[in-house]
Design a protein around this motif. Structure first.
Motif, PDB file in Angstrom:
ATOM      1  N   GLY A   1      34.392  43.031  38.438  1.00  0.00           N
ATOM      2  CA  GLY A   1      35.331  42.060  37.879  1.00  0.00           C
ATOM      3  C   GLY A   1      36.747  42.600  37.904  1.00  0.00           C
ATOM      4  N   LEU A   2      36.888  43.881  37.589  1.00  0.00           N
ATOM      5  CA  LEU A   2      38.212  44.505  37.643  1.00  0.00           C
ATOM      6  C   LEU A   2      38.752  44.488  39.069  1.00  0.00           C
ATOM      7  N   SER A   3      37.903  44.771  40.027  1.00  0.00           N
ATOM      8  CA  SER A   3      38.317  44.731  41.429  1.00  0.00           C
ATOM      9  C   SER A   3      38.781  43.330  41.824  1.00  0.00           C
ATOM     10  N   ALA A   4      38.063  42.312  41.386  1.00  0.00           N
ATOM     11  CA  ALA A   4      38.452  40.925  41.682  1.00  0.00           C
ATOM     12  C   ALA A   4      39.797  40.598  41.033  1.00  0.00           C
ATOM     13  N   LEU A   5      40.004  41.082  39.823  1.00  0.00           N
ATOM     14  CA  LEU A   5      41.265  40.841  39.129  1.00  0.00           C
ATOM     15  C   LEU A   5      42.425  41.559  39.827  1.00  0.00           C
ATOM     16  N   LEU A   6      42.186  42.775  40.295  1.00  0.00           N
ATOM     17  CA  LEU A   6      43.212  43.500  41.050  1.00  0.00           C
ATOM     18  C   LEU A   6      43.510  42.793  42.374  1.00  0.00           C
ATOM     19  N   GLY A   7      42.484  42.228  42.998  1.00  0.00           N
ATOM     20  CA  GLY A   7      42.693  41.452  44.220  1.00  0.00           C
ATOM     21  C   GLY A   7      43.552  40.232  43.955  1.00  0.00           C
ATOM     22  N   LEU A   8      43.336  39.587  42.826  1.00  0.00           N
ATOM     23  CA  LEU A   8      44.172  38.445  42.443  1.00  0.00           C
ATOM     24  C   LEU A   8      45.623  38.885  42.261  1.00  0.00           C
TER      25      LEU A   8
ATOM     26  N   HIS B   1      45.222  36.669  28.275  1.00  0.00           N
ATOM     27  CA  HIS B   1      45.157  36.236  26.883  1.00  0.00           C
ATOM     28  C   HIS B   1      43.738  36.353  26.334  1.00  0.00           C
ATOM     29  N   HIS B   2      43.659  36.728  25.075  1.00  0.00           N
ATOM     30  CA  HIS B   2      42.402  36.700  24.314  1.00  0.00           C
ATOM     31  C   HIS B   2      41.311  37.555  24.954  1.00  0.00           C
ATOM     32  N   GLN B   3      41.673  38.761  25.379  1.00  0.00           N
ATOM     33  CA  GLN B   3      40.684  39.635  25.984  1.00  0.00           C
ATOM     34  C   GLN B   3      39.752  40.219  24.913  1.00  0.00           C
ATOM     35  N   PRO B   4      38.471  40.270  25.207  1.00  0.00           N
ATOM     36  CA  PRO B   4      37.559  40.985  24.309  1.00  0.00           C
ATOM     37  C   PRO B   4      37.910  42.481  24.317  1.00  0.00           C
ATOM     38  N   ASP B   5      37.508  43.188  23.269  1.00  0.00           N
ATOM     39  CA  ASP B   5      37.823  44.621  23.166  1.00  0.00           C
ATOM     40  C   ASP B   5      37.331  45.417  24.369  1.00  0.00           C
ATOM     41  N   TYR B   6      36.119  45.140  24.854  1.00  0.00           N
ATOM     42  CA  TYR B   6      35.586  45.906  25.980  1.00  0.00           C
ATOM     43  C   TYR B   6      36.415  45.676  27.249  1.00  0.00           C
ATOM     44  N   PHE B   7      36.975  44.486  27.414  1.00  0.00           N
ATOM     45  CA  PHE B   7      37.838  44.166  28.547  1.00  0.00           C
ATOM     46  C   PHE B   7      39.127  44.985  28.449  1.00  0.00           C
TER      47      PHE B   7
ATOM     48  N   SER C   1      31.551  38.214  40.629  1.00  0.00           N
ATOM     49  CA  SER C   1      32.940  38.446  41.056  1.00  0.00           C
ATOM     50  C   SER C   1      33.223  37.873  42.434  1.00  0.00           C
ATOM     51  N   ASP C   2      32.186  37.736  43.269  1.00  0.00           N
ATOM     52  CA  ASP C   2      32.406  37.132  44.583  1.00  0.00           C
ATOM     53  C   ASP C   2      32.663  35.628  44.485  1.00  0.00           C
ATOM     54  N   GLU C   3      32.415  35.012  43.332  1.00  0.00           N
ATOM     55  CA  GLU C   3      32.756  33.602  43.102  1.00  0.00           C
ATOM     56  C   GLU C   3      34.184  33.458  42.565  1.00  0.00           C
ATOM     57  N   PHE C   4      34.636  34.442  41.801  1.00  0.00           N
ATOM     58  CA  PHE C   4      35.944  34.386  41.161  1.00  0.00           C
ATOM     59  C   PHE C   4      37.063  34.258  42.184  1.00  0.00           C
TER      60      PHE C   4
END
Length: 120
Positions: free
Chosen positions: A73-80, A94-100, A34-37
């Motif tokens: 990953g969720l934290s990185a997405l919230l930061g975005l 788009h096209h999220q896996p069920d676990y996502f 996530s630090d790369e995202f």
């Protein structure tokens, strides 16, 4: 398509125009990657703004090739979302896996992430 790879994470630019940027996330978006995202997406957003000015309104994220996603990953997405929403850029997932999808629902952030943004 422009890949930005590492061992477990890659980001591909699928398409871009002045108002829309489409990215695909491949591999893991978790504690180890996530630090790369964030800096990778930041560079892409900055490059887009350099080429098109502040016209971007839609950032589409394709999760088809996501293989792992956790709270980092969720934290990185919230930061975005914190960066894009005030700039008037709406996130589209788009096209999220069920676990996502399940993680977004359990944490109650799905609607928050994709709330329509208005340019300020």
């Amino acid at each position: 398509m422009t890949p930005y790879p590492s061992a477990d994470f890659a980001l591909t630019v699928q398409a871009a125009d002045a108002r829309t940027l489409r990215l695909a996330i491949h591999g893991y978006l978790d504690y180890d990657t996530s630090d790369e995202f964030t800096p990778t997406v930041d560079r892409l957003l900055d490059a887009h703004a350099g080429q098109h000015g502040p016209a971007l309104r839609h950032l589409h994220l394709d999760w088809t090739d996501l293989t792992a996603f956790d709270s980092s990953g969720l934290s990185a997405l919230l930061g975005l979302r914190r960066r894009t929403h005030p700039a008037g850029i709406t996130l589209h997932l788009h096209h999220q896996p069920d676990y996502f999808t399940r993680l977004l629902e359990v944490t109650g952030v799905s609607d928050h992430l994709t709330q329509h943004a208005t340019a300020s």
